[in-house]
Design a protein around this motif. Sequence first.
Motif, short mmCIF file in Angstrom:
data_model
loop_
_atom_site.label_atom_id
_atom_site.label_comp_id
_atom_site.label_asym_id
_atom_site.label_seq_id
_atom_site.Cartn_x
_atom_site.Cartn_y
_atom_site.Cartn_z
N HIS A 61 0.82 -1.21 0.00
CA HIS A 61 0.00 0.00 0.00
C HIS A 61 0.86 1.26 0.00
O HIS A 61 1.57 1.54 0.96
N HIS A 104 -0.81 -5.27 2.97
CA HIS A 104 -1.98 -6.00 3.48
C HIS A 104 -2.58 -6.88 2.40
O HIS A 104 -2.39 -6.62 1.21
N HIS A 513 -10.45 3.51 -4.23
CA HIS A 513 -11.55 3.00 -3.42
C HIS A 513 -11.51 3.55 -2.01
O HIS A 513 -10.49 4.06 -1.55
CU1 C2O Z 1 -4.57 -0.43 1.14
CU2 C2O Z 1 -6.54 -0.90 -2.33
O1 C2O Z 1 -5.63 -0.73 -0.56
#
Ligand code: C2O
Length: 550
Positions: A61, A104, A513
């Motif tokens: 991320h 994650h 998102h």
């Molecule tokens: Cu931490 Cu699309 O996400």
Amino acid sequence: VPTRHFQFNLEWKKVTRLCHTKQLLTINGKYPGPTIIVNEGDNVQVKVTNRAARNTTIHWHGVRQLRTGWADGPAYITQCPIGTGKTYMYNFTVTDQRGTLLWHAHYSWQRASVYGAFIIYPRMPPPFSAPVQDHIPIIFGEWWNADVDAVENEMMLYGGGPNVSDAYTINGLPGPLYPCSIKDTLIQTVERGKTYLLRIINAALNDELFFAVANHTLTVVEIDSVYTKPFTTSAIMIAPGQTTNVLLTANQIPDGMFVMAARPYLTSVFPFDNSTTIGFLKYNTTKLGREKPPLPPSSLPSNLPSMEDTAFATNFSNQLRSLASTDYPCNVPKEIEKRVITTIGLSLQDCHVNETCKGYRNKRFYASMNNQSFIRPSRSVLESHYLKLNTGYASDFPEKPPNVFNYTGVDPVAENINMNPEFSTRLLEVPFGTKLEIVLQDTNFLNPENHPIHVHGHNFFIVGRGFGNFDVYKDPAGYNLVDPPERNTVAVPVGGWAAIRINADNPGVWFIHCHLEEHTSWGLATGFIVKSGPESSQCLLPPPSDLPPC
Ligand code: C2O
């Protein structure tokens, strides 16, 4: 370029919290997962082997993934899931980024237990003056006594709000305010006189959090792996997907134990989890007997904002500024080539006959952007795009909201706004290098919290924020085009808007998102496709040979 190798095994592990023992999905049996530490400029190779009877993917991320979209991770956006018994190598280079990020799982609600810190040591010494003696990771998460798959399935089946978690956690530990948790309390030793870099990560599924340490101030120096102009604050606000580095000096006399606490930021009294997780800073000279964890403290830090403190949250966000120095310039686009205005928020769908719907007014909750509720395709969009199959998605995301631009209402049913969304897989497509502005307008319907909107593959600049309806004629005049905060996740104010600017300089398909997992599941998502440019250095690399098939 040095290469760092990591082996991640997805496997079940029995974990006990709150006196409940259950099987958790983990990486290498760790909860939270292992910390990844690399140097700026390194090539990173993480071999993920799936030893659980669940599909999975892993997302890094905030890592830019320049030309390596295949390693980004969101399921059905850049790859198909890694099946049971299968292996996939995430191979990417960390270019021109430094600081704290997170990794994650990006499949279903697996982030509930599959997450960890992603730390990039800088090439140059950091630009803050205080000498940092040590680093302390502070990772927030949530614990469910129930099976998280079941929570998610029930929410999708009946369209009602999900069951809330049973505890917030710091580094996987709930702390002594929860039942049966005194032994599961973080006790972090510090030495008086030293300055520490707290690497704070919010990996919680569904809540923004306030965080404070009793008797200590925090100096913010970095957000989402970008240096900021330092400022000192009594507490921070952090949304899921965000990271914040702060300096803390252990300067208290006498020595003692100091409470650190995190609780959610929510603006109404919906039945959300309003509990508090705490840990302790323990000065090393403090005698604890046999290192016995302390009993619940009689009070929380007085500097911890109360749950509905929007004034604090707003003021905190307004203080964030890019460093904008010679070494770390702020590359905010001064002019734009395209502006997209999109609502973000909940939608309601009529319940079918013979169906039980547990959402608002017997309807079913969904979520949407411009009333498009995102459906994941059956093959990854990146693959379809790369192979020019042009199936499974469309590149015609509506660039304006469908309704009159007035979103101060609170009841979508009465006002007939955001009703019966279109279920679609519509993305935005732009040429390489487009200077793009996206205005995120919260619809304020039935929603008590900010929407943390995350953009993959790019950082963006938050040039403006405000409450009420965005005014395309007036508001751009007030933008900060000098030192706006640069990050990868923006908490759009509830009942308000945020304008972000992006240099679309990374060819590929990038998910956009809400980082509240319930809202992503309900469809608060879209994506943008950046076409390859004319130079070979502006092209997406070909897919790796072990890319999982669908
Ligand atoms: Cu931490 Cu699309 O996400």
